[in-house]
Scaffold this motif. Structure first.
Motif, PDB file in Angstrom:
ATOM      1  N   MET A 233       0.832  -1.206   0.000  1.00 42.33           N
ATOM      2  CA  MET A 233       0.000   0.000   0.000  1.00 42.33           C
ATOM      3  C   MET A 233       0.866   1.255   0.000  1.00 42.33           C
ATOM      4  SD  MET A 233      -3.049  -0.490  -0.389  1.00 42.33           S
ATOM      5  CE  MET A 233      -3.298  -2.070  -1.115  1.00 42.33           C
TER       6      MET A 233
ATOM      7  N   ASN B  68       2.272   1.791  -3.346  1.00 42.76           N
ATOM      8  CA  ASN B  68       1.184   2.289  -4.196  1.00 42.76           C
ATOM      9  C   ASN B  68       0.980   3.782  -4.035  1.00 42.76           C
ATOM     10  OD1 ASN B  68       0.263   0.206  -5.686  1.00 42.76           O
ATOM     11  ND2 ASN B  68      -1.331  -0.425  -4.258  1.00 42.76           N
TER      12      ASN B  68
ATOM     13  N   ASN C 174       4.074   5.724  -5.486  1.00 39.29           N
ATOM     14  CA  ASN C 174       4.066   5.654  -6.957  1.00 39.29           C
ATOM     15  C   ASN C 174       2.993   6.538  -7.561  1.00 39.29           C
ATOM     16  OD1 ASN C 174       6.173   4.009  -7.426  1.00 39.29           O
ATOM     17  ND2 ASN C 174       4.971   2.117  -7.549  1.00 39.29           N
ATOM     18  N   SER C 175       1.789   6.468  -6.968  1.00 40.36           N
ATOM     19  CA  SER C 175       0.672   7.229  -7.524  1.00 40.36           C
ATOM     20  C   SER C 175       0.920   8.728  -7.436  1.00 40.36           C
ATOM     21  CB  SER C 175      -0.622   6.890  -6.783  1.00 40.36           C
ATOM     22  OG  SER C 175      -0.822   5.510  -6.784  1.00 40.36           O
TER      23      SER C 175
ATOM     24  N   ASN D 157      -4.335   8.991 -11.366  1.00 38.09           N
ATOM     25  CA  ASN D 157      -3.235   8.735 -10.430  1.00 38.09           C
ATOM     26  C   ASN D 157      -3.543   9.283  -9.048  1.00 38.09           C
ATOM     27  OD1 ASN D 157      -1.557   7.381 -12.222  1.00 38.09           O
ATOM     28  ND2 ASN D 157      -0.799   9.311 -13.081  1.00 38.09           N
TER      29      ASN D 157
ATOM     30  N   PHE E 158      -6.228   7.066  -7.438  1.00 35.74           N
ATOM     31  CA  PHE E 158      -5.638   5.797  -7.013  1.00 35.74           C
ATOM     32  C   PHE E 158      -4.756   6.000  -5.778  1.00 35.74           C
ATOM     33  CE2 PHE E 158      -2.669   2.154  -7.436  1.00 35.74           C
ATOM     34  CZ  PHE E 158      -3.619   1.144  -7.348  1.00 35.74           C
TER      35      PHE E 158
ATOM     36  N   SER F 108      -5.351   4.355  -2.117  1.00 36.45           N
ATOM     37  CA  SER F 108      -4.322   3.546  -1.444  1.00 36.45           C
ATOM     38  C   SER F 108      -4.010   4.105  -0.070  1.00 36.45           C
ATOM     39  CB  SER F 108      -3.036   3.520  -2.270  1.00 36.45           C
ATOM     40  OG  SER F 108      -3.282   2.962  -3.526  1.00 36.45           O
TER      41      SER F 108
END
Lengths: 109, 180
Positions: free
Chosen positions: B125, B128, B131-132, B144, B147, B151
């Protein structure tokens, strides 16, 4: 191992499971036997019993025995190490009782 | 007659879920199957079964879980169904109280399974989320951002789950100081 063995304090569940396994029994048989021995006081839950059996197998207190092909149920039996552990526990319990009776028995006079 | 209900419980609300299933049983609705957020009940005698759910150590199809479930079945427990690592069990109320764990040690050991599960999925998580947000700052795509926020929300829920379960463990450890 020796020290460990001498100082091992058994839980109530392990104590009664070991006593039950003086004869070969499967899981449900152990639950019923413990219930009968304790006159209904100790009701071992199945998950607790399963975990205890696996730990006791690992520690060598009990072993599984071959049962006939017709029955899929696994049976277990106490080992010599298990018997030693029970005898040590019995000594410990005697000490607890002796001290308890000495002190409380005296006070009630 | 069969009835289907849809309901969402978070992983650490398993006791609430269990309570709900037992309340349904008391009303005469016995759980007979489970699916994602889905519960199928059958009409029977009120309070015929007592229900317990358990986060298994392994997935239900693994040999360890199969061995465990068979052991339970030998003690008169029925396996109603499973969802991921969750297993739903029931036992006839007439056969006495149904518990899966009866002493403090095994309860603590059981709760620790949750912590391991939560800790296992939390790095995923966090990765995630990072990255997003990096992707969002580069490309400014709202997908993005959505998301990433999602997360983040899940990571927050996991943290809350760890906190709640840890409180239960601490409570039991305190108990353990004075009794078995």
């Amino acid at each position: 191992m020796g020290d460990n063995r001498d100082n091992m304090v058994l839980t109530e569940a392990v104590y009664y499971i070991l006593l039950s396994l003086w004869q070969p029994l499967h899981g449900y048989g152990i639950m019923q036997n413990v219930m009968a021995l304790s006159e209904g006081r100790v009701n071992l839950a199945a998950g607790t019993l399963y975990g205890a059996i696996n730990t006791m197998l690992e520690k060598g207190l009990i072993r599984s025995v071959e049962s006939d092909e017709s029955s899929r149920k696994k049976e277990y039996l106490i080992t010599q190490y298990g018997k030693d552990a029970i005898r040590n526990e019995l000594e410990r319990l005697k000490e607890l009782i002796k001290n308890g009776e000495n002190i409380i028995g005296g006070l009630e006079e | 007659m069969k009835h289907t209900a849809y309901k969402l419980f978070w992983a650490w609300e398993f006791e609430k879920e269990e309570k709900w299933l037992n309340e349904m049983s008391a009303k005469g609705f016995q759980l007979v199957a489970v699916g994602p957020f889905r519960y199928v009940f059958d009409d029977t005698i009120k309070g015929e079964y007592e229900y317990r759910l358990e986060l298994l150590d392994n997935f239900p199809s693994s040999s360890k879980s199969v061995d465990y479930i068979r052991f339970l079945e030998e003690t008169g427990v029925e396996h109603v169904g499973s969802m991921l690592r969750w297993a739903y069990f029931r036992k006839k109320a007439s056969e006495g109280k149904f518990e899966l764990y009866s002493d403090i040690d095994s309860k603590i050991k059981y709760y620790k399974r949750f912590i391991l599960l939560f800790l296992g999925i939390s790095p995923l998580m966090i990765v995630n989320v990072i990255n997003s947000f990096i992707a969002y700052s580069n490309y400014k795509l709202s997908i993005n951002l959505i998301f990433g926020l999602l997360s983040l929300a899940i990571a927050g829920l996991i943290a809350r789950g760890i906190f709640e379960i840890n409180q239960k463990i601490q409570q039991l450890k305190k108990e353990k100081l004075i009794r078995e």
